[in-house]
Design a protein around this motif. Sequence first.
Motif, PDB file in Angstrom:
ATOM      1  N   GLY A 142       0.643  -1.217  -0.305  1.00 58.59           N
ATOM      2  CA  GLY A 142      -0.075   0.267  -0.317  1.00 58.59           C
ATOM      3  C   GLY A 142       1.030   1.294  -0.004  1.00 58.59           C
ATOM      4  O   GLY A 142       2.265   0.925   0.054  1.00 58.59           O
ATOM      5  N   VAL A 143       0.247   2.661  -0.140  1.00 56.46           N
ATOM      6  CA  VAL A 143       0.622   3.899   1.108  1.00 56.46           C
ATOM      7  C   VAL A 143       0.516   4.310   1.651  1.00 56.46           C
ATOM      8  O   VAL A 143      -0.040   4.441   1.895  1.00 56.46           O
ATOM      9  CB  VAL A 143       0.877   4.992  -1.518  1.00 56.46           C
ATOM     10  CG1 VAL A 143      -1.086   5.023  -0.717  1.00 56.46           C
ATOM     11  CG2 VAL A 143       1.442   5.898  -0.538  1.00 56.46           C
ATOM     12  N   ALA A 144       1.507   4.831   2.245  1.00 61.02           N
ATOM     13  CA  ALA A 144       1.527   6.087   3.117  1.00 61.02           C
ATOM     14  C   ALA A 144       2.180   7.024   3.100  1.00 61.02           C
ATOM     15  O   ALA A 144       2.872   7.771   2.711  1.00 61.02           O
ATOM     16  CB  ALA A 144       2.727   5.277   4.247  1.00 61.02           C
ATOM     17  N   VAL A 145       1.210   8.341   3.392  1.00 55.33           N
ATOM     18  CA  VAL A 145       1.264   9.748   2.959  1.00 55.33           C
ATOM     19  C   VAL A 145       1.878  10.659   4.763  1.00 55.33           C
ATOM     20  O   VAL A 145       1.068  10.707   5.667  1.00 55.33           O
ATOM     21  CB  VAL A 145       0.047  10.107   2.469  1.00 55.33           C
ATOM     22  CG1 VAL A 145       0.375  12.027   2.453  1.00 55.33           C
ATOM     23  CG2 VAL A 145      -0.629   9.809   1.278  1.00 55.33           C
ATOM     24  N   PHE A 146       2.917  11.368   4.570  1.00 55.71           N
ATOM     25  CA  PHE A 146       3.579  12.227   5.501  1.00 55.71           C
ATOM     26  C   PHE A 146       3.789  13.261   5.434  1.00 55.71           C
ATOM     27  O   PHE A 146       4.438  13.710   3.980  1.00 55.71           O
ATOM     28  CB  PHE A 146       4.461  11.190   6.397  1.00 55.71           C
ATOM     29  CG  PHE A 146       4.530   9.624   6.725  1.00 55.71           C
ATOM     30  CD1 PHE A 146       4.325   9.682   8.231  1.00 55.71           C
ATOM     31  CD2 PHE A 146       4.415   8.711   6.206  1.00 55.71           C
ATOM     32  CE1 PHE A 146       4.147   8.809   8.545  1.00 55.71           C
ATOM     33  CE2 PHE A 146       3.958   7.787   6.555  1.00 55.71           C
ATOM     34  CZ  PHE A 146       4.005   7.365   8.286  1.00 55.71           C
ATOM     35  N   GLY A 147       4.018  14.083   6.016  1.00 52.31           N
ATOM     36  CA  GLY A 147       3.729  15.939   5.788  1.00 52.31           C
ATOM     37  C   GLY A 147       5.201  16.280   5.612  1.00 52.31           C
ATOM     38  O   GLY A 147       5.593  15.668   6.303  1.00 52.31           O
ATOM     39  N   SER A 148       5.762  16.858   5.260  1.00 51.00           N
ATOM     40  CA  SER A 148       7.176  17.311   4.392  1.00 51.00           C
ATOM     41  C   SER A 148       7.276  18.381   6.114  1.00 51.00           C
ATOM     42  O   SER A 148       9.225  18.447   5.787  1.00 51.00           O
ATOM     43  CB  SER A 148       7.468  17.537   3.550  1.00 51.00           C
ATOM     44  OG  SER A 148       7.185  17.236   2.463  1.00 51.00           O
TER      45      SER A 148
END
Length: 280
Positions: A142-148
Amino acid sequence: MHIVHTLTDLRAALAGRGRPAFVPTMGNLHEGHLALVQQAKPLGDTLVASIFVNRLQFLPHEDFDSYPRTLAQDADKLRAAGCDILFAPSEKDLYPQPQTFKVQPDPQLADILEGHFRPGFFTGVCTVVMKLFACVFNAGPGVAVFGSKDYQQLMVIRQMVQQFALPIEIVAGATCRADDGLALSSRNSYLSASERAQAIELRQALQALAHAAAQPGAQLAALEAQALQRLQTQGWQPDYLTVRQRSNLQAPAGAPMAGELVALGAARLGTTRLIDNLEF
């Protein structure tokens, strides 16, 4: 939207739903979190968000007990944003036994900057993220999104995923900012009205540092010292204001090369600690 609290219920909710797109949070959601949710939604078949205030990444003197917990409001925001599953475990749910097995990140990356001023922080982050990944991605990739905004954290997690060969794509979300440029953060709610007006000075100090560091013959050590002094005279207690290579967060070995650098800062305004960064 399904709201689940246990690993058993999470896996039941995920069964047969295909590739997860995952956004882990500690709650008290703001527009920056919701932007990550919107970014993640088209990247998988099922959008999963988690809310868990992770004790392992707080030092004894930090704000674990007072960290804002707003689950009902957060759930409403996630539902409106199109989230499919909210995983909101208690400590007993996620850590049914004392978490004596922990993920120790590479000290060359994790013991500098944030890791220097918050010893053990990235061990706590990596341990909880690894456990959340095991919960969400047990059935496949899957995919995971993290803030920059959490620039170093993003790099640590990417390296962890790479070295453990996890079948997870890590996607960076751009830092969301208020109209005056302040990076959105759950901790901004700690600021008084006067501190909130002043808080943009951290961003301004990083912009000035980046501009000066991009000039031919720039002397980084002197520029960083000047940036620290500037914030101190404005009433801040800075931990660091520095220019590093984007690739590894080490100091540039030779002349700084614009396009390969990032200015990073962390400073306390009153009792509130803020962080920010600027690639250049």
